[in-house]
Design a protein around this motif. Structure first.
Motif, PDB file in Angstrom:
ATOM      1  N   UNK A 292     -28.604 -17.778  -1.318  1.00  0.00           N
ATOM      2  CA  UNK A 292     -28.375 -18.896  -0.400  1.00  0.00           C
ATOM      3  C   UNK A 292     -27.545 -18.437   0.806  1.00  0.00           C
ATOM      4  N   UNK A 293     -26.521 -17.626   0.575  1.00  0.00           N
ATOM      5  CA  UNK A 293     -25.697 -17.110   1.674  1.00  0.00           C
ATOM      6  C   UNK A 293     -26.536 -16.275   2.638  1.00  0.00           C
ATOM      7  N   UNK A 294     -27.486 -15.510   2.108  1.00  0.00           N
ATOM      8  CA  UNK A 294     -28.391 -14.731   2.971  1.00  0.00           C
ATOM      9  C   UNK A 294     -29.250 -15.677   3.811  1.00  0.00           C
ATOM     10  N   UNK A 295     -29.700 -16.764   3.193  1.00  0.00           N
ATOM     11  CA  UNK A 295     -30.494 -17.780   3.903  1.00  0.00           C
ATOM     12  C   UNK A 295     -29.694 -18.359   5.067  1.00  0.00           C
ATOM     13  N   UNK A 296     -28.436 -18.695   4.806  1.00  0.00           N
ATOM     14  CA  UNK A 296     -27.569 -19.252   5.851  1.00  0.00           C
ATOM     15  C   UNK A 296     -27.383 -18.255   6.988  1.00  0.00           C
ATOM     16  N   UNK A 297     -27.241 -16.992   6.642  1.00  0.00           N
ATOM     17  CA  UNK A 297     -27.070 -15.956   7.664  1.00  0.00           C
ATOM     18  C   UNK A 297     -28.301 -15.856   8.563  1.00  0.00           C
ATOM     19  N   UNK A 298     -29.489 -15.940   7.968  1.00  0.00           N
ATOM     20  CA  UNK A 298     -30.731 -15.897   8.752  1.00  0.00           C
ATOM     21  C   UNK A 298     -30.804 -17.095   9.689  1.00  0.00           C
ATOM     22  N   UNK A 299     -30.427 -18.259   9.185  1.00  0.00           N
ATOM     23  CA  UNK A 299     -30.464 -19.480   9.996  1.00  0.00           C
ATOM     24  C   UNK A 299     -29.513 -19.363  11.186  1.00  0.00           C
ATOM     25  N   UNK A 300     -28.327 -18.806  10.959  1.00  0.00           N
ATOM     26  CA  UNK A 300     -27.363 -18.628  12.047  1.00  0.00           C
ATOM     27  C   UNK A 300     -27.914 -17.697  13.118  1.00  0.00           C
TER      28      UNK A 300
END
Length: 310
Positions: A292-300
């Motif tokens: 999930x943290x990787x997902x958030x990083x991609x979104x940012x």
């Protein structure tokens, strides 16, 4: 708006002077650039200059009432000729036809109406000028959508703008997932609800899996799409084992999330029916939040890249 679409207003003048001005004011108010030869178009000694300006339009609004208009040297009225120019140059248009009663509906405009029917053009009926303006306002989104599709089909939107639109769509959709998880984390912290001994994970990740697990891709960005499916795979594995090993004890709390709405979170009783131990659940949660943290990083990153595009 990313760009100001040019909307040409086509109609006979004398019977439409007031409504043309009202339409002009409305389209200005929503960020478009209305083109009316009596207001916006540059004066010229060329009597056909308005026909040239029509070719610059992204969309045409055509108003057909009783008056067919004065015929030109081409044998067509001005509005009829504008229609042919729009059709021949693939300029999208909406036709608004005044609905008159009796057998001679729009008798003077029949040559144009016959052309519309022959070309298979649909039209919106309106009763009077007030009804016409109301229908225009109601179809503003449809007009914007048709303009965008036409621009894309004709490769008239720059590549950077297309990328920005796609990125913004991905970002907004991804933020739905992030908002759900952030609210779940706040509930977990504020109410001391354990992820393993309650069904908080199922209540929040269940709707995410239902919404995004489908053959149809949800994101234009493949990295984002792939990462979300990693999250879904881990979440479903966790929920499937939890559904086997745990049962509700009948008690629950109600919460309201912005995206999902009402959820009911209950305590779970351990039955131990699967091959998972408590440590397996802990490891699964660790993997879930790491992905999930990787997902958030991609979104940012998508947001940053989209913001720098002009």
């Amino acid at each position: 708006m990313i760009f100001r679409p040019k909307i040409f207003i086509s109609s006979t003048f004398s019977e439409n002077k007031k409504i043309r001005d009202n339409i002009r004011k409305f389209f200005y108010s929503v960020g478009a650039e209305p083109l009316l030869y009596e207001h916006e178009l540059t004066p010229s000694i060329n009597p056909k200059v308005y026909r040239t300006n029509l070719l610059d339009a992204d969309f045409v609004i055509m108003i057909v009432k009783d008056d067919y208009g004065t015929t030109t040297e081409c044998g067509l009225s001005g509005i009829h000729e504008e229609y042919r120019i729009a059709v021949n140059n693939n300029i999208p248009l909406h036709v608004y036809l005044k609905a008159n009663e009796g057998p001679n509906n729009n008798a003077e405009a029949n040559p144009l109406i016959e052309d519309l029917k022959k070309d298979g053009i649909s039209f919106y009926y309106f009763k009077d000028d007030r009804d016409l303006l109301k229908r225009l306002k109601e179809t503003t989104f449809t007009i914007a959508k048709d303009i965008m599709i036409s621009q894309l089909d004709n490769n008239r939107i720059p590549e950077n703008i297309v990328y920005k639109l796609a990125s913004e769509k991905d970002y907004n959709k991804a933020m739905e997932v992030i908002n759900i998880v952030e609210e779940m984390q706040r509930i977990h912290a504020d109410y001391d609800l354990d992820y393993i001994t309650t069904d908080l994970i199922t209540s929040c990740f269940g709707p995410i899996c239902f919404e995004f697990k489908s053959p149809r891709h949800k994101f234009n960005n493949w990295e984002l799409e792939t990462q979300l499916h990693k999250i879904i795979e881990i979440a479903e594995d966790f929920m499937n084992h939890s559904g086997t090993d745990y049962t509700l004890n009948g008690q629950h709390r109600e919460f309201v999330l912005n995206i999902i709405g009402k959820i009911y979170v209950g305590n779970l009783l351990y039955n131990k029916c699967s091959d998972w131990a408590y440590d397996d659940y802990c490891e699964s949660l660790k993997n879930l939040f790491e992905e999930y943290d990787k997902f958030v990083s991609i979104v940012k990153n998508i947001k940053v890249e989209s913001d720098i595009i002009r």
